[in-house]
Enzyme design. Structure first.
Site, short mmCIF file in Angstrom:
data_model
loop_
_atom_site.label_atom_id
_atom_site.label_comp_id
_atom_site.label_asym_id
_atom_site.label_seq_id
_atom_site.Cartn_x
_atom_site.Cartn_y
_atom_site.Cartn_z
N LYS A 1 0.80 -1.19 0.00
CA LYS A 1 -0.11 0.01 0.13
C LYS A 1 0.86 1.15 0.04
O LYS A 1 1.56 1.64 1.09
CB LYS A 1 -0.89 0.12 1.26
CG LYS A 1 -1.56 1.25 1.38
CD LYS A 1 -2.72 1.29 2.54
CE LYS A 1 -3.19 2.66 2.82
NZ LYS A 1 -4.26 2.62 3.89
N ASN B 1 -9.91 1.33 9.00
CA ASN B 1 -8.96 1.04 10.14
C ASN B 1 -9.81 1.77 11.51
O ASN B 1 -10.37 1.20 12.28
CB ASN B 1 -7.69 1.36 10.24
CG ASN B 1 -6.77 1.05 11.04
OD1 ASN B 1 -5.57 0.72 11.05
ND2 ASN B 1 -7.69 0.50 12.46
N THR B 2 -9.65 2.89 11.43
CA THR B 2 -10.10 3.78 12.68
C THR B 2 -11.38 3.62 12.88
O THR B 2 -11.75 3.40 14.05
CB THR B 2 -9.83 5.28 12.43
OG1 THR B 2 -8.50 5.43 11.96
CG2 THR B 2 -9.90 5.98 13.59
N ALA C 1 -9.59 4.89 3.27
CA ALA C 1 -9.56 6.13 4.05
C ALA C 1 -10.80 7.11 4.18
O ALA C 1 -11.55 7.16 3.13
CB ALA C 1 -8.48 7.09 3.85
#
Lengths: 65, 256
Positions: free
Chosen positions: B96, B206-207, B184
């Site tokens: 990535k 992710n977050t 994102a």
């Protein structure tokens, strides 16, 4: 001899990357290495010379997004 | 099946391994998400700490493909060196690619990104570039040899969702054959479902999972949202209309 290891000056008596890793206590660690910003593959550590003031980056797997 | 480079995946959710309350929660969340690709990074190791070994053992147990990132790199040179280190450490040529250009938005430096992508593709990496929805940059990345593109929905970690739906839809329409992964800025499962309904091939986040009140339950919610969005896209979503149209038949209505 002073080497800058992961941003911190450290004393290590070593003339190669492999010897530096051993002197610094990384002998059996799973790490990847760079010398002055350039990647040093594992197989080339024994033949890669290090000198006073060189910058070593010693990296390991971490969490990432 | 999701096809990326030479591999196929049943899951269309890619999950990050960072910011979880504990390694155990991270492991449970990854399992609940059924992700087959997890992102990882590499950071400075202390001779005494040896945090890397324990993390790597945990991740290897997932049986998922690892996708190392170049997070935090601000130049092509830094990203290329990091990529080489990651390839050796994680024993994968998948990457990535992130080249960050701006601190507040963590917006990609698209010039450095294209430069790094050219070099890394030449060195045999399978590059998944974190980019913007800019079509010209996308063209350059494809010319550089990238076979997958990962445009942002919103700034990393912001949870804003899809900030530029028009641009993302244009990108989907412009590159019908290129696997596109929305990467994102996702905050809620509805954002992920929305990207999938638009025809995006997969979602990377992710977050939104790691910082949820219950990351494991949220991982499951995202898996369901991605599946629902994909199924809806395949099923064909009705075009919107400006005016109402009754769903109950008018014919046969009683005159009362």
């Amino acid at each position: 001899m002073i080497l800058v290891v992961n941003g911190e000056p450290q004393e290590a008596e070593a003339d190669t990357m492999a010897a530096a890793l051993e002197a610094l206590g990384y002998e059996d660690a799973s790490v990847a290495t760079a010398l002055n910003g350039d990647f040093v593959p594992k197989r080339k550590r024994a033949e890669t010379a290090v000198k006073e003031g060189d910058r070593l980056e010693i990296l390991a797997p971490r969490q990432g997004g | 099946m999701l096809r990326l480079y030479d591999a196929s995946f049943s899951s269309r959710l890619l999950l990050g391994t960072s910011l979880y309350p504990s390694p155990a929660v991270m492991a449970d969340a990854v399992r609940a998400s059924e992700a087959e690709i997890v992102t990882v990074s590499l950071r400075r190791e202390s001779a005494r700490g040896r945090e890397g070994d324990a993390f790597w053992r945990l991740v290897r147990d997932f049986g998922a493909r690892v996708l190392p990132n170049t997070a935090g790199c601000h130049s092509a040179r830094e990203a290329i060196t990091t990529a080489e280190m990651a390839r050796e450490l994680f024993d994968t040529d998948w990457l990535k690619l992130e080249v960050i250009g701006e601190a507040d938005t963590l917006q990609p430096d698209v010039f450095g990104l294209v430069e790094a992508a050219l070099e890394l593709n030449a060195r045999g990496f399978k590059v998944l570039p974190y980019t913007t929805e800019d079509l010209v940059v996308a063209e350059r990345l494809l010319e550089a040899g990238c076979k997958v593109l990962m445009p942002w929905g919103a700034p990393i970690g912001s949870g804003q969702g899809l900030n530029n739906r028009f641009g993302l839809a244009a990108m989907r329409a412009h590159f019908p054959e290129v696997p596109l992964i929305l990467d994102a800025g996702i905050g809620a499962p509805s954002h992920a479902a929305s990207a999938m309904e638009m025809g995006y091939d997969a979602v990377l986040l992710n977050t939104a999972v790691a910082k949820a009140g219950d990351p494991v339950a949220m991982a499951r919610a995202f898996k369901q949202a991605v599946d629902a969005g994909r199924t809806a896209y395949i099923a064909g979503i009705m075009p919107p209309r400006d005016m109402a149209a009754p769903s109950t038949p008018v014919f046969g209505k009683a005159a009362l």
